[in-house]
Motif scaffolding. Structure first.
Motif, PDB file in Angstrom:
ATOM      1  N   MET A  80     148.972  46.627  -0.098  1.00 30.73           N
ATOM      2  CA  MET A  80     148.881  47.188   1.252  1.00 30.73           C
ATOM      3  C   MET A  80     147.851  46.425   2.081  1.00 30.73           C
ATOM      4  SD  MET A  80     149.165  51.300   1.574  1.00 30.73           S
ATOM      5  CE  MET A  80     147.618  51.671   2.350  1.00 30.73           C
ATOM      6  N   SER A  81     148.111  46.258   3.388  1.00 31.57           N
ATOM      7  CA  SER A  81     147.183  45.481   4.208  1.00 31.57           C
ATOM      8  C   SER A  81     145.936  46.310   4.532  1.00 31.57           C
ATOM      9  CB  SER A  81     147.875  45.056   5.498  1.00 31.57           C
ATOM     10  OG  SER A  81     148.345  46.190   6.152  1.00 31.57           O
ATOM     11  N   ASP A  82     144.850  45.592   4.834  1.00 31.12           N
ATOM     12  CA  ASP A  82     143.594  46.269   5.171  1.00 31.12           C
ATOM     13  C   ASP A  82     143.771  47.092   6.441  1.00 31.12           C
ATOM     14  OD1 ASP A  82     142.337  45.188   3.046  1.00 31.12           O
ATOM     15  OD2 ASP A  82     141.496  43.488   4.156  1.00 31.12           O
ATOM     16  N   PRO A  83     143.047  48.234   6.574  1.00 29.54           N
ATOM     17  CA  PRO A  83     143.121  48.989   7.825  1.00 29.54           C
ATOM     18  C   PRO A  83     142.536  48.171   8.974  1.00 29.54           C
ATOM     19  CG  PRO A  83     141.442  49.898   6.342  1.00 29.54           C
ATOM     20  CD  PRO A  83     142.164  48.832   5.584  1.00 29.54           C
ATOM     21  N   ALA A  84     143.041  48.435  10.176  1.00 29.46           N
ATOM     22  CA  ALA A  84     142.534  47.710  11.346  1.00 29.46           C
ATOM     23  C   ALA A  84     141.049  48.008  11.527  1.00 29.46           C
ATOM     24  CB  ALA A  84     143.317  48.156  12.575  1.00 29.46           C
ATOM     25  N   PRO A  85     140.272  47.020  12.015  1.00 30.25           N
ATOM     26  CA  PRO A  85     138.847  47.275  12.250  1.00 30.25           C
ATOM     27  C   PRO A  85     138.648  48.317  13.351  1.00 30.25           C
ATOM     28  CG  PRO A  85     139.503  45.146  13.157  1.00 30.25           C
ATOM     29  CD  PRO A  85     140.692  45.679  12.416  1.00 30.25           C
ATOM     30  N   ILE A  86     137.503  48.976  13.296  1.00 35.80           N
ATOM     31  CA  ILE A  86     137.205  49.983  14.323  1.00 35.80           C
ATOM     32  C   ILE A  86     136.408  49.325  15.442  1.00 35.80           C
ATOM     33  CG2 ILE A  86     135.967  52.130  14.794  1.00 35.80           C
ATOM     34  CD1 ILE A  86     136.785  53.056  12.003  1.00 35.80           C
ATOM     35  N   ARG A  87     136.939  49.472  16.643  1.00 33.92           N
ATOM     36  CA  ARG A  87     136.314  48.872  17.832  1.00 33.92           C
ATOM     37  C   ARG A  87     135.623  49.932  18.654  1.00 33.92           C
ATOM     38  NH1 ARG A  87     138.909  46.699  22.211  1.00 33.92           N
ATOM     39  NH2 ARG A  87     140.675  48.062  21.740  1.00 33.92           N
ATOM     40  N   LEU A  88     134.424  49.634  19.129  1.00 32.52           N
ATOM     41  CA  LEU A  88     133.726  50.559  20.022  1.00 32.52           C
ATOM     42  C   LEU A  88     133.940  50.127  21.467  1.00 32.52           C
ATOM     43  CD1 LEU A  88     132.514  51.859  17.596  1.00 32.52           C
ATOM     44  CD2 LEU A  88     130.244  51.569  18.560  1.00 32.52           C
ATOM     45  N   ILE A  89     134.150  51.085  22.329  1.00 28.68           N
ATOM     46  CA  ILE A  89     134.264  50.800  23.765  1.00 28.68           C
ATOM     47  C   ILE A  89     133.150  51.541  24.496  1.00 28.68           C
ATOM     48  CG2 ILE A  89     135.655  51.128  25.835  1.00 28.68           C
ATOM     49  CD1 ILE A  89     138.116  50.721  24.218  1.00 28.68           C
ATOM     50  N   ARG A  90     132.407  50.784  25.271  1.00 26.65           N
ATOM     51  CA  ARG A  90     131.409  51.386  26.167  1.00 26.65           C
ATOM     52  C   ARG A  90     132.080  51.538  27.526  1.00 26.65           C
ATOM     53  NH1 ARG A  90     125.764  48.337  27.350  1.00 26.65           N
ATOM     54  NH2 ARG A  90     125.613  48.335  25.075  1.00 26.65           N
TER      55      ARG A  90
END
Ligand SMILES: CC(C)(COP(=O)(O)OP(=O)(O)OC[C@H]1O[C@@H](n2cnc3c(N)ncnc32)[C@H](O)[C@@H]1OP(=O)(O)O)[C@@H](O)C(=O)NCCC(=O)NCCS
Length: 148
Positions: A1-11
């Motif tokens: 299974m592929s890695d989960p998408a990275p978590i991006r922060l939005i300001r």
């Protein structure tokens, strides 16, 4: 299974447009992963975003997985509010990232003191450098039963 998408922060900017378009997702995050902010209506959430001087959200792909906001006078006092990480993402450093991002927002970064209220998570904020204040009393005027 592929890695989960990275978590991006939005300001978010003053209009917090990306969140204004996704108020249902914000409502669901607060309903499911907080206890004090359950049952808030979308129009209330829109007003809350408009009235906050700093707003940060966290996304995994299109999924909203974290949120936090702050009010600030831009010089003396700022207060963090509604820091929430979705249950399945807790304990992986996302709460720390959200708070760091809020503290770095200009309106909060300029304030000489940053306050917050927490019921269950003082240990989390201690890890981030906050200390309990025993010199002050928390005073509340309850106007609506639904407010946390
Ligand atoms: C509290 C909350 C925001 C923490 O976010 P998180 O992503 O789980 O926390 P992190 O993984 O970034 O943890 C950062 C550090 O705090 C510690 N920590 C996290 N939650 C803690 C808790 N409840 N008590 C003590 N320490 C805690 C972690 O172990 C970690 O320590 P480390 O620096 O030694 O590694 C999250 O659990 C949450 O949303 N809970 C439900 C809503 C809530 O209560 N929010 C707080 C409102 S005031």
């Amino acid at each position: 299974m592929s890695d989960p998408a990275p978590i991006r922060l939005i300001r978010h900017g003053r209009l917090a447009l990306r969140l204004r378009w996704r108020l249902g997702d914000l409502q669901a995050l607060l309903d499911h992963h907080s206890f004090w902010a359950r049952g808030r209506q979308r129009r209330q959430l829109a007003a809350m975003l408009r009235g906050s001087q700093a707003v940060v959200s966290a996304w995994q792909g299109q999924q909203l997985v974290g949120f936090g906001r702050a009010s600030s006078d831009g010089a003396f006092r700022a207060v963090l509010w509604d820091v929430v990480v979705a249950g399945e993402h807790q304990g992986q450093g996302l709460g720390r990232r959200l708070v760091a991002e809020l503290l770095a927002c200009p309106a909060v970064a300029k304030a000489e003191r940053v306050y917050l209220m927490t019921t269950n998570s003082p240990g989390f904020y201690c890890r981030l450098g906050f200390g309990a204040s025993h010199a002050q009393h928390l005073m509340v005027l309850h106007r609506q039963e639904s407010s946390g």
